[in-house]
Scaffold this motif. Sequence first.
Motif, PDB file in Angstrom:
ATOM      1  N   ILE A  81       0.871  -1.179   0.000  1.00 42.38           N
ATOM      2  CA  ILE A  81       0.000   0.000   0.000  1.00 42.38           C
ATOM      3  C   ILE A  81       0.903   1.223   0.000  1.00 42.38           C
ATOM      4  CG2 ILE A  81      -1.800   1.254   1.236  1.00 42.38           C
ATOM      5  CD1 ILE A  81      -2.196  -1.556   2.762  1.00 42.38           C
ATOM      6  N   GLU A  82       0.801   2.020  -1.044  1.00 42.95           N
ATOM      7  CA  GLU A  82       1.655   3.195  -1.185  1.00 42.95           C
ATOM      8  C   GLU A  82       0.780   4.427  -1.356  1.00 42.95           C
ATOM      9  OE1 GLU A  82       5.666   4.153  -3.628  1.00 42.95           O
ATOM     10  OE2 GLU A  82       4.000   3.373  -4.828  1.00 42.95           O
ATOM     11  N   THR A  83       1.022   5.436  -0.531  1.00 43.44           N
ATOM     12  CA  THR A  83       0.293   6.702  -0.633  1.00 43.44           C
ATOM     13  C   THR A  83       1.215   7.739  -1.242  1.00 43.44           C
ATOM     14  OG1 THR A  83      -0.917   6.151   1.376  1.00 43.44           O
ATOM     15  CG2 THR A  83      -1.032   8.434   0.630  1.00 43.44           C
ATOM     16  N   GLY A  89      -1.740  18.273  -4.808  1.00 48.90           N
ATOM     17  CA  GLY A  89      -1.756  18.002  -3.373  1.00 48.90           C
ATOM     18  C   GLY A  89      -2.678  16.881  -2.952  1.00 48.90           C
ATOM     19  N   MET A  90      -3.486  16.375  -3.876  1.00 50.19           N
ATOM     20  CA  MET A  90      -4.424  15.301  -3.558  1.00 50.19           C
ATOM     21  C   MET A  90      -3.682  13.970  -3.386  1.00 50.19           C
ATOM     22  SD  MET A  90      -7.643  14.132  -5.857  1.00 50.19           S
ATOM     23  CE  MET A  90      -8.415  12.560  -5.622  1.00 50.19           C
ATOM     24  N   VAL A 113      -9.026   8.290  -1.045  1.00 50.38           N
ATOM     25  CA  VAL A 113      -8.433   8.543   0.271  1.00 50.38           C
ATOM     26  C   VAL A 113      -8.519  10.015   0.647  1.00 50.38           C
ATOM     27  CG1 VAL A 113      -6.092   8.803  -0.687  1.00 50.38           C
ATOM     28  CG2 VAL A 113      -6.378   8.195   1.716  1.00 50.38           C
ATOM     29  N   SER A 114      -8.749  10.231   1.919  1.00 53.51           N
ATOM     30  CA  SER A 114      -8.664  11.562   2.505  1.00 53.51           C
ATOM     31  C   SER A 114      -7.821  11.432   3.761  1.00 53.51           C
ATOM     32  CB  SER A 114     -10.065  12.080   2.862  1.00 53.51           C
ATOM     33  OG  SER A 114      -9.971  13.347   3.488  1.00 53.51           O
ATOM     34  N   LEU A 115      -6.888  12.348   3.957  1.00 50.93           N
ATOM     35  CA  LEU A 115      -6.115  12.320   5.182  1.00 50.93           C
ATOM     36  C   LEU A 115      -5.846  13.721   5.682  1.00 50.93           C
ATOM     37  CD1 LEU A 115      -2.420  11.981   4.820  1.00 50.93           C
ATOM     38  CD2 LEU A 115      -3.644  11.014   2.933  1.00 50.93           C
ATOM     39  N   THR A 116      -5.647  13.794   6.988  1.00 52.54           N
ATOM     40  CA  THR A 116      -5.381  15.072   7.633  1.00 52.54           C
ATOM     41  C   THR A 116      -4.538  14.824   8.872  1.00 52.54           C
ATOM     42  OG1 THR A 116      -6.393  17.132   8.418  1.00 52.54           O
ATOM     43  CG2 THR A 116      -7.451  15.069   9.094  1.00 52.54           C
TER      44      THR A 116
END
Length: 133
Positions: A81-83, A89-90, A113-116
């Motif tokens: 799994i690679e982000t 920027g998405m 995916v959404s991350l913060t």
Amino acid sequence: MKKNWPSMSLVGIGTDIVSIRRIEDLICRFGERFLDKVFTREEVRESGGKPQYLAGRFAVKESVLKALGTGLQGGVRWKDIETLTLPNGMPYIRSQGRVQSLAESRGAGEFWVSLTHDREQAIAFVVLTGESD
């Protein structure tokens, strides 16, 4: 190419929260050994080695496993799994190996995916979609 939501079916969802301090501690304790086991070179490069960004990527990995309903078992590797990040920027997920096989066997064609993060925590939310029948 990303498909339109109306033509997609929901296959799975997953979310995770990771303490940035925990990732800092693991980096301090295990250094490159930890980074090499969990993250791809590109993930480390894009993150600039910053723990808050690595914590986000770790949360994505956990979220993907939850969305697949598997956990880290049966030949799944963290690096499957690679982000990565688009120029705008998405974030996006690239899967391979056992994770890709599991996604395909469940009819998933797309990871969303959404991350913060803030100073203390990173949170990721992943949705797996497939083609509608």
